[in-house]
Write an enzyme that holds these catalytic residues in place. Structure first.
Site, PDB file in Angstrom:
ATOM      1  N   PRO A  11       0.802  -1.225   0.000  1.00 19.37           N
ATOM      2  CA  PRO A  11       0.000   0.000   0.000  1.00 19.37           C
ATOM      3  C   PRO A  11       0.834   1.274   0.000  1.00 19.37           C
ATOM      4  CG  PRO A  11      -0.071  -1.072   2.146  1.00 19.37           C
ATOM      5  CD  PRO A  11       0.563  -2.036   1.192  1.00 19.37           C
ATOM      6  N   ASN A  12       0.359   2.214  -0.780  1.00 20.89           N
ATOM      7  CA  ASN A  12       0.901   3.577  -0.869  1.00 20.89           C
ATOM      8  C   ASN A  12       2.207   3.673  -1.665  1.00 20.89           C
ATOM      9  OD1 ASN A  12      -1.195   4.758   0.818  1.00 20.89           O
ATOM     10  ND2 ASN A  12      -0.244   3.612   2.481  1.00 20.89           N
ATOM     11  N   ARG A  19       5.303  10.893  -2.498  1.00 21.58           N
ATOM     12  CA  ARG A  19       4.979  10.539  -1.109  1.00 21.58           C
ATOM     13  C   ARG A  19       6.211  10.741  -0.225  1.00 21.58           C
ATOM     14  NH1 ARG A  19       4.647   4.407   1.262  1.00 21.58           N
ATOM     15  NH2 ARG A  19       3.983   5.008   3.355  1.00 21.58           N
ATOM     16  N   TYR A  24      11.310   8.624   1.539  1.00 19.01           N
ATOM     17  CA  TYR A  24      11.367   7.543   0.548  1.00 19.01           C
ATOM     18  C   TYR A  24      12.131   7.897  -0.719  1.00 19.01           C
ATOM     19  CZ  TYR A  24       7.897   5.545   3.650  1.00 19.01           C
ATOM     20  OH  TYR A  24       7.258   5.047   4.758  1.00 19.01           O
ATOM     21  N   ASN A  75       7.945  -5.795  -0.668  1.00 20.79           N
ATOM     22  CA  ASN A  75       7.854  -4.587   0.149  1.00 20.79           C
ATOM     23  C   ASN A  75       6.393  -4.469   0.540  1.00 20.79           C
ATOM     24  OD1 ASN A  75       7.743  -2.140   1.384  1.00 20.79           O
ATOM     25  ND2 ASN A  75       8.982  -1.056  -0.136  1.00 20.79           N
ATOM     26  N   ALA A  78       3.059  -0.822   5.091  1.00 22.35           N
ATOM     27  CA  ALA A  78       2.628  -0.831   6.486  1.00 22.35           C
ATOM     28  C   ALA A  78       2.058  -2.173   6.936  1.00 22.35           C
ATOM     29  CB  ALA A  78       1.606   0.279   6.713  1.00 22.35           C
ATOM     30  N   GLU A  99      12.204  -9.807   2.529  1.00 19.15           N
ATOM     31  CA  GLU A  99      11.516  -8.600   3.008  1.00 19.15           C
ATOM     32  C   GLU A  99      12.345  -7.376   2.614  1.00 19.15           C
ATOM     33  OE1 GLU A  99      11.081  -8.486   7.264  1.00 19.15           O
ATOM     34  OE2 GLU A  99      10.221  -6.458   7.224  1.00 19.15           O
ATOM     35  N   HIS A 101      12.463  -2.970   2.363  1.00 19.84           N
ATOM     36  CA  HIS A 101      11.925  -1.633   2.641  1.00 19.84           C
ATOM     37  C   HIS A 101      12.889  -0.591   2.105  1.00 19.84           C
ATOM     38  CE1 HIS A 101       9.000  -3.455   5.313  1.00 19.84           C
ATOM     39  NE2 HIS A 101       9.993  -4.167   5.811  1.00 19.84           N
ATOM     40  N   ARG A 108      13.202   4.210  12.625  1.00 20.61           N
ATOM     41  CA  ARG A 108      12.015   5.068  12.540  1.00 20.61           C
ATOM     42  C   ARG A 108      11.123   4.891  13.777  1.00 20.61           C
ATOM     43  NH1 ARG A 108       9.290   4.717   6.860  1.00 20.61           N
ATOM     44  NH2 ARG A 108       8.297   6.585   7.730  1.00 20.61           N
TER      45      ARG A 108
HETATM   46  C1  DQA Z   1       8.145   0.910   3.847  1.00 23.05           C
HETATM   47  C2  DQA Z   1       8.228   1.138   5.360  1.00 23.05           C
HETATM   48  C3  DQA Z   1       6.864   0.974   5.994  1.00 23.05           C
HETATM   49  O1  DQA Z   1       6.959   1.237   7.395  1.00 23.05           O
HETATM   50  C4  DQA Z   1       5.881   1.974   5.409  1.00 23.05           C
HETATM   51  O2  DQA Z   1       4.606   1.779   5.964  1.00 23.05           O
HETATM   52  C5  DQA Z   1       5.842   1.914   3.932  1.00 23.05           C
HETATM   53  C6  DQA Z   1       7.100   1.796   3.200  1.00 23.05           C
HETATM   54  C7  DQA Z   1       9.489   1.210   3.150  1.00 23.05           C
HETATM   55  O3  DQA Z   1       9.654   0.797   2.005  1.00 23.05           O
HETATM   56  O4  DQA Z   1      10.354   1.892   3.718  1.00 23.05           O
HETATM   57  O5  DQA Z   1       4.789   2.035   3.321  1.00 23.05           O
HETATM   58  O6  DQA Z   1       7.829  -0.454   3.603  1.00 23.05           O
END
Ligand code: DQA
Length: 148
Positions: A11-12, A19, A24, A75, A78, A99, A101, A108
């Site tokens: 998501p997002n 964003r 990011y 990825n 959240a 995994e 990110h 964080r």
């Molecule tokens: C994320 C880190 C997560 O905490 C966050 O909610 C994201 C992006 C990252 O790529 O740094 O949406 O996965």
């Protein structure tokens, strides 16, 4: 034969580039996909790059990955920090999952420092921004070894 991998974004992440660029970076998801295609050529991988904002759809895509791909780079956004269902899906598909990110989740907010999926992934890459994607692909290549 070549290895085939799924790179799945949660998501997002479709909003990357606009964003929170201070967290990011300026890179868009399309830029990242282009990076991954270049790295796939270098590694001799077949790659499918996908994104969803929906937890259930992410789980469906993981289920469908079984028998289709040799590994998954995930990825989960959240959902990493909230989803036992996602953890169970990864446990159930019998595929290596890395995994990933962009940000260093350990540096964080406290709620981001818990990952439900870490325990069922083969490893985690975080904190290197977009460069983490080709790094994860190299790690997957090393893990899978030569294709049969
Ligand atoms: C994320 C880190 C997560 O905490 C966050 O909610 C994201 C992006 C990252 O790529 O740094 O949406 O996965």
């Amino acid at each position: 034969m070549t290895h085939s991998i799924l790179i799945l974004n949660g998501p997002n992440l479709n909003l990357l580039g606009t964003r929170q660029p201070e967290v990011y970076g300026p890179t868009t998801l399309q830029d990242i996909e282009n990076l991954c295609v270049t790295q796939a050529d270098a590694l001799g991988f077949t790659v499918v790059f996908a994104q969803t904002n929906h937890e259930g759809e992410m789980i469906d895509m993981l289920h469908a990955a079984r028998g289709t791909y040799d590994g998954v780079i995930l990825n989960a956004g959240a959902y990493t920090h909230t989803s036992i269902a996602l953890m169970d899906a990864i446990s159930s598909i019998m595929l290596p999952v890395i995994e990933l990110h962009l940000s260093n989740i350990h540096a964080r907010e406290e709620f981001r420092q818990t990952s439900y999926i870490s325990k069922v992934c083969i490893g985690q890459i975080c904190g290197f921004g977009a460069a983490g994607y080709p790094l994860a692909m190299q790690a997957m290549a090393d893990y899978l070894g030569d294709p049969l």
